[in-house]
Design a protein around this motif. Structure first.
Motif, short mmCIF file in Angstrom:
data_model
loop_
_atom_site.label_atom_id
_atom_site.label_comp_id
_atom_site.label_asym_id
_atom_site.label_seq_id
_atom_site.Cartn_x
_atom_site.Cartn_y
_atom_site.Cartn_z
N TYR A 1 4.42 -94.56 -38.29
CA TYR A 1 4.32 -95.55 -37.77
C TYR A 1 3.16 -96.42 -38.32
O TYR A 1 3.22 -97.65 -38.13
N ARG B 1 8.71 -96.99 -49.72
CA ARG B 1 7.70 -96.98 -48.71
C ARG B 1 7.74 -95.43 -47.84
O ARG B 1 6.75 -94.92 -48.13
N ILE C 1 -3.15 -108.48 -41.20
CA ILE C 1 -3.03 -106.96 -41.41
C ILE C 1 -4.08 -106.62 -41.93
O ILE C 1 -4.72 -105.51 -41.55
N ILE D 1 4.19 -100.83 -41.75
CA ILE D 1 4.32 -102.06 -41.15
C ILE D 1 5.70 -102.30 -41.09
O ILE D 1 6.17 -102.62 -39.88
N TYR E 1 4.00 -103.74 -36.09
CA TYR E 1 2.43 -103.47 -36.16
C TYR E 1 1.75 -104.06 -35.03
O TYR E 1 1.47 -105.17 -34.74
N LYS F 1 -2.52 -101.27 -47.12
CA LYS F 1 -2.19 -101.19 -45.91
C LYS F 1 -0.75 -101.54 -45.86
O LYS F 1 0.10 -101.17 -45.10
N HIS F 2 -0.39 -102.65 -46.70
CA HIS F 2 0.81 -103.29 -47.01
C HIS F 2 0.98 -103.91 -48.00
O HIS F 2 -0.13 -104.52 -48.48
#
Ligand SMILES: Cc1ncc(C[n+]2csc(CCOP(=O)(O)OP(=O)(O)O)c2C)c(N)n1
Ligand SMILES: [Mg+2]
Lengths: 161, 582
Positions: free
Chosen positions: A65, A18, B147, A68, B182, B126-127
């Motif tokens: 940041y 990531r 999330i 996650i 988060y 986003k994840h």
């Protein structure tokens, strides 16, 4: 301008991908990257050296940041950090020149870790400047192979609470 | 309670209050579809393509505010969701996409229908998760919904190997999630809010620039309060349409490439630009170096990375648009600030009067803009959701519709995805059963997902597809006309292939065609009155262009086409300006 980022991440599969993928797709260049677990085995520290101006650095930090699994990003102050890199050099060394090479290694407080018929392997640790100076001298003898860990760094003790 | 992994997924969906799932089955996801069979409270909509399922879920999320859910199989099924996920990512839409995956013991061996979908979707989610232990399912599901829906919303993907969905789980759903990395900031910083309020109180030519963030935070009410309190004119981006009533006297249109001239003039002249839930996208700003150069910039966004990304900012405020707007209103009230924009509004009204959108009508040919205008008039006052395809059709929809309610406009902004409009209409119809849902379409785009007419027909979803059939990839043709010496390379589509009326009928939908202005209203009325899905094939003037237009990379106040008017420096009414500056 080079920055040394110390990035704390959750120690989970895929986190390195990531982070690396983020740098690649946002067009930020990584000079070096070193990863390992910290005192807490659920957390890893990535030490990432990047060349970036202030605006780009701010984007990199903010984008990191957003991942996650990223817990903390620090741009280490070059005047207030301890940084080290470990390098292994395999240098051409016919018996008659071994002595000179060992001498160089000694000056730089490096260690001879393997001796072959026509080569010496040297282990050196230090900051970028020191290693560059040593490499410069060794090049004259012929560096056959070289491996480096990438820089790792910590903020100095005075930064602690 | 003991159950299988698949059952745990379904239980988690129920815990999250999910009522509709869009999906398409296949080998490794069969345990999950089996658990969905007769699952209480969850309707499964089988689309005809996984891209359709993903866009439908995206639109469902936009009109309801709840995350859209997609369930598909591994390999090709997962790969087919990629465009839909990218679309949702660019437009910050909450999705939870669950993909089947080959069993854990063959992962990484190029097993049948194995695709590394978590790898593929890293840059567009986003994840994402690859679940490797069935016991993690409740936690992963709770995290995914959290999330997807909080902070800056976005898609989250969960890859579920088939052995994991057959594994055993002692189900208990977490009350709260624990994600140390988060923690989105919702409330703006008090000092910054005070600074923004002071700038607003002093500004003579302020302008609110509202985007999708206002809608996703449900902040339309607060935006209107702020605008009305200080009489601030408002421009809304393509993503922000519906954040402010477009029939309000303070509404000043959509900025950017195909925005209003008056809108772009206002941005160029403003002395205080308040960006709320926007990202200074290049389609809005044109050449950055000349964008809003007279203005101080206040930028409110829940995503800190957007602030200062494209444009440097005087007052950055990280926070949720709704909460920050409310705080700014409260601060202005406390300060006893008074509106000062009377003269500025007169300048803007003067531009608005002189540079409206316009087109020439014809006796024989239907103008595409006219179609959108007639749709607008025929639906006035009736609860309607509009979706669009991409191209000229989308831009005319932006220019000629009047969106007055939040979450009733669904258009592919950041990705510009042709084929979005029809599946989006289906998702929107499921989210808003009491609304009429209309897709303003192009003849090219509609063919990218026209198979979803089956989904509409079978599920009795009475969506209306209005095809502005110009026989071209119109927007491409327009660029070729303007910038490539009219060399229409690969942009011509025969207007009668396919026969859209027959295509509609083949799927069991109502189909009707209009070829002359005299036929237009009857066709539209017939389609709207029909109690099922309908397609109107409107044969429009083929080579009409969308104007005005900012040339790619140009300054936004120097627009091609439309009513002649130079850069803003030449467009200022001297007397009016003196008043503004007095
Ligand atoms: C999936 C996809 N492929 C290509 C494009 C590039 N593109 C943008 S607009 C357009 C033409 C759209 O044609 P049509 O749907 O007929 O709409 P029109 O512009 O004619 O109204 C194309 C090809 C795109 N946006 N999306
Ligand atoms: Mg077309």
């Amino acid at each position: 301008m080079k920055h040394t980022l110390s990035v704390l991440v959750e120690n989970k599969p895929g986190v390195l991908t990531r982070v690396a993928s983020l740098f690649a797709r946002r067009g930020f260049n990584i000079d070096s990257l070193a990863v390992g677990t910290t005192e807490d085995p659920t957390i890893s520290r990535m030490t990432i050296v990047v060349s970036a101006d202030e605006t780009a650095l701010e984007q990199i930090t903010k984008q990191l940041y957003k991942l996650i699994n990223v817990l903390k990003v620090q741009d280490l102050d070059p005047g207030d950090m301890i940084d080290r890199e470990l390098v292994l050099y395999k240098v051409s060394a016919l018996p008659e020149r071994r002595h000179e090479i060992i001498e160089i290694a000694n000056v730089f407080r490096a260690k001879i870790v393997d001796v072959g018929r026509a080569s010496l392997t040297i282990e050196a640790t230090g900051t970028g400047d020191k290693l560059a100076a040593m490499e410069d001298l060794l090049r004259a003898y012929g560096i056959k192979e070289l491996a480096r860990t990438g820089k790792i760094a910590l903020a100095r003790g005075s930064r602690d609470a | 309670m003991k159950m299988t992994g698949a059952q745990a997924i379904v239980r988690s969906l129920q815990e999250e209050g999910v009522e509709v799932v869009f999906g398409y089955p296949g080998g490794v996801v069969l345990p999950l579809f089996d658990a969905l069979y007769e699952a209480e409270g969850i309707r499964v909509i089988l689309t005809r393509h996984e891209q359709g399922a993903t866009h439908a879920a995206d639109a469902y999320a936009r009109v309801t505010g709840k995350p859209g859910v997609v369930i598909v199989t591994s390999g090709p099924g997962a790969a087919n969701t990629v465009t839909g996920i990218a679309n949702a990512y660019m437009d910050s839409v909450p999705l939870v996409v669950i993909t089947g995956q080959v069993a854990t013991h063959v992962l990484g061996t190029d097993a049948f229908q194995e695709t590394d979908i978590t790898g593929i979707t890293i840059p567009i989610t986003k994840h994402n998760y690859l679940v490797d232990d069935a016991r993690d399912i409740p936690e992963v599901m709770a995290e995914a919904f959290h999330i997807a829906g909080t902070g800056r919303p976005g898609p989250v993907l969960i890859d579920l190997p088939v052995d994991i969905s057959r594994g055993e789980v002692a189900f208990s759903y977490p009350e709260r999630v624990n994600l140390p990395g988060y923690k989105p900031t919702v409330k703006g910083h008090a000092k910054q809010i005070h600074q923004a309020a002071s700038l607003i109180a002093k500004a003579r030519k302020p302008l609110l620039y509202a985007g999708g963030g206002v809608l996703s935070s449900d902040g339309a009410k607060e935006l209107k309060e702020l605008a009305e309190l200080m009489q601030l004119p408002v421009v809304a981006t393509l993503m922000g349409k519906g954040a402010f009533p477009e029939d309000h006297h303070l509404f000043v249109g959509m900025p950017g490439m195909h925005g209003g001239k008056y809108t772009n003039y206002a941005i160029t002249e403003t002395d205080l630009l308040l960006g709320i839930g926007v990202r200074f996208d290049d389609r809005v700003t044109g050449k950055l170096a000349t964008f809003a150069t007279k203005a101080k910039i206040v930028h409110v966004d829940v995503d800190p990375a957007e602030i200062g990304k494209n444009r440097s900012v005087d007052v950055p405020i990280v926070g949720d648009a709704k909460s920050v707007l409310a705080a700014i209103v409260a601060e202005l009230r406390k300060m006893g600030a008074e509106p000062k924009t009377d003269a500025w509004m007169r300048v803007i009204d003067d531009w608005r009067g002189r540079f409206p959108f316009h087109y020439h009508t014809s006796e024989s040919a239907i103008m595409p803009q006219q179609v959108v205008e007639r749709v607008r008039e025929l639906t006035k006052g009736k609860p309607t959701v509009f979706t669009t395809e991409v191209g000229q059709n989308q831009m005319w929809a932006c220019q000629y519709l009047r969106i007055t309610e939040p979450r009733t406009w669904v258009s592919s902004g950041g990705l510009g995805t042709m084929g979005f409009g029809l599946p989006a209409a289906i998702g929107a119809q499921l989210g808003r059963p009491d609304h009429m849902v209309i897709d303003i379409a192009g003849d090219g785009s509609i063919q990218m997902n026209s198979q979803e007419l089956a989904t509409a027909a079978i599920n009795k979803l009475p969506v209306k597809v209005i095809i502005l059939n110009n026989g071209y990839l119109g927007m491409v043709r327009q660029w070729q006309e303007l910038f490539y010496e009219r060399r229409y390379s690969s942009s011509t589509l025969p207007q009668d292939c396919p026969d859209f009326v027959k295509l509609a009928e083949a799927y069991g939908c109502f189909g009707i065609r209009a070829t002359t202005p005299a036929e237009l209203d009857d066709a539209l009325v017939a389609a709207f009155a029909h109690d099922g899905p309908a397609v109107v094939d409107v044969r429009v003037e083929r080579e009409e262009n969308v104007f005005p237009m900012v040339a790619p990379g140009g300054s936004i106040d120097e627009m091609l086409g439309g009513i002649p008017g130079g850069p803003v420096s030449e467009m200022l009414d001297e007397e009016l300006l003196e008043e503004v500056w007095e």
